[in-house]
Design an enzyme around this catalytic site. Structure first.
Site: not given
Ligand code: NAP
Length: 458
Positions: A232, A266
């Site tokens: 997602e 999102c």
């Molecule tokens: P993010 O930086 O990708 O972080 C999300 C999760 O992934 C965190 O637990 C993060 O850990 C982990 N993570 C980051 N890089 C990783 C890697 N290389 N390998 C494994 N895990 C990794 O995203 P965010 O800033 O928290 O959230 C914002 C994004 O989420 C936006 O793009 C938003 O649109 C999207 N989102 C999508 C949905 C949906 O249902 N489609 C819902 C909500 C949000 P750390 O915190 O330790 O870095």
């Protein structure tokens, strides 16, 4: 990134957690795997009892929990309370419906496959890793955990590093609700510890909600290991307004859609694509309402928009706005960080955006709206679909022919006509293209982490 609660309203570090070590990760995976052997054969009734009890506890904790979320990531108290209730409702939904969603699917005429009886049976997969974002610290996790647990899987949670207390609470509330130790465990780890967990043979599948780079990384590792994933990811949802729409309702909903969760959702409407006949009227009312929003301390009940969750998040938004303005875009309101502590960014409306600007193609994760003027429905659809994302989409029109065209032609996982994209337990949720794949919620969400076993009896 440190695993810590840093209050985005003040920038103050409130609590820092040590990352757990490899031996503790090993112990927790072992416990999860061992627990699954017995948990998988518990009854639906038993799982539902524990899930309902956890939902009741969560609702009892609502005030404390809402303050915790507000302090960890800056959402307004009211929206935090609403998230607690929504999560509890989602848990009750799966407690009630899981058994029906996973009932055997018998073949009406088994003789066509030469059997006396033939059916499909849904069975749990095992230990599933969930990598989750901070923006809805409870709801994002529960919409994985509730169906996964009801299906007989066990869960490991790697939550975002800036919401560790919410992460700890989630394990604790499910334990208090009655789930045995090991059914759902929080791992306080950084992102770099995810790969070895995904490669562990005892972990059989993963779900990630977050950014595209994180999704790509998890999917690549799981592809290498041949493990099922649900992704997602981000979105840049279009919000089209046509002349037959109820303009006042379209404007009010547009504001709500863009600034919900301080602009960090999102499925927030992000690109506003308005027919030229009503463009000026829409722009005037929209800007007026965006400008009037009360920005402030999210613990203050009167506040409508709190700070962005992280300093980096605000920097990312500022860079996208600066890039657009530097190339000729026009700011109709906002666009400058206020002079105060914390990671605040004002409600902002930008127009005259061209395709060479980063903002045209990238997701803006903050309260910034892009406004486009279009001549007709064809141009509206062209701009709406000119994105690499495909999560939600919205169109306002009372013309049934136009409604059908938007439903058919918007390339997205969801389309909302005369509304703005929202998640409900009853509706499948997910995206296409760079917004990810797989579905959460509804019957589809619980079946993602099941083995649909074909049974043939001669
Ligand atoms: P993010 O930086 O990708 O972080 C999300 C999760 O992934 C965190 O637990 C993060 O850990 C982990 N993570 C980051 N890089 C990783 C890697 N290389 N390998 C494994 N895990 C990794 O995203 P965010 O800033 O928290 O959230 C914002 C994004 O989420 C936006 O793009 C938003 O649109 C999207 N989102 C999508 C949905 C949906 O249902 N489609 C819902 C909500 C949000 P750390 O915190 O330790 O870095």
């Amino acid at each position: 990134m440190a695993i810590a609660t840093i209050n985005p309203t003040t920038g103050e570090t409130l609590r820092v957690f040590d990352e757990i070590g490899d031996a503790e990760i090993e112990r927790k995976i072992g416990l999860a795997h061992e627990r699954w052997r017995s948990y998988r054969s518990t009854s639906f009734a038993q799982r539902a009892e524990w899930l309902r009890a956890s939902a009741d506890l969560m609702e009892k904790d609502v005030e404390e929990l809402a303050r915790l979320m507000t302090t960890e990531m800056g959402k307004t108290l009211d929206s935090a309370r609403a998230e607690v209730r929504k999560s509890a409702n989602g848990m009750r939904y799966y407690a009630e419906h899981a058994e029906g969603f996973l009932a055997d699917e018998p073949l009406a005429d088994p003789s066509v496959v030469g059997a006396s009886r033939a059916l499909g049976r849904y069975q749990p997969l095992g230990v599933v890793l969930a990598v989750m974002p901070w923006n809805f610290p409870l709801w994002q996790v529960m919409r994985f955990a509730a169906p996964a647990l009801m299906a007989g899987n066990v869960g490991l949670l790697k939550h975002a590093s800036n919401v560790p207390q919410s992460a700890v609470y989630l394990e604790e509330v499910l334990r208090r609700g009655g789930f045995p130790e090991g059914c759902f465990q929080t791992l306080l780890i950084s992102a770099r510890k995810v790969e070895p967990i995904l490669r562990d043979p005892r972990v059989v599948a993963a779900t990630l909600t977050g950014s595209e780079p994180a999704g790509r990384s998890v999917a690549a590792i799981c592809g290498d290991e041949v493990k099922h994933t649900v992704l997602e990811l981000g979105g840049s949802d279009p919000y089209v307004v046509m002349p037959s729409a109820d303009l006042d309702a379209a404007v009010a909903t547009a504001v709500r859609g863009r600034v919900q969760n301080n602009g960090q959702s999102c499925i927030a409407a992000k690109r506003f694509i308005v027919h030229t006949d009503i463009y000026d009227a829409f722009a005037e009312k929209f800007v007026e309402r965006m400008r009037a929003l009360r920005v402030g301390d999210p613990l203050d009940e009167a506040t409508e928009i709190g700070p962005l969750a992280t300093e980096q998040g605000r920097t990312d938004v500022e860079e996208l706005v600066a890039d657009a303005v530097g190339s000729g875009a026009k700011v109709l309101c906002g666009g400058q960080r206020p002079d105060r502590p914390g990671w605040f960014y004002p409600p902002t409306v930008i127009t005259e955006i061209t395709r060479d600007m980063r903002m045209f193609g990238e997701e803006v994760f903050g309260p910034v709206a892009s406004l486009f003027r279009v001549a007709d429905i064809d141009e509206a659809l062209e701009i709406a679909n000119a994105t690499s994302f495909g999560l939600g989409s919205n169109a306002w029109t009372n013309d049934p022919v136009e409604q059908d065209r938007f439903i058919d032609e918007l390339y997205a996982g969801q389309v909302f006509i005369n509304g703005t994209t929202t998640s409900y337990p009853e509706l499948p949720f997910g995206g296409v293209a760079r917004s990810g794949y797989g579905r959460e919620l509804s019957a589809h969400g619980i079946r993602e982490f099941c083995n649909l076993k074909s049974v043939w009896i001669g």
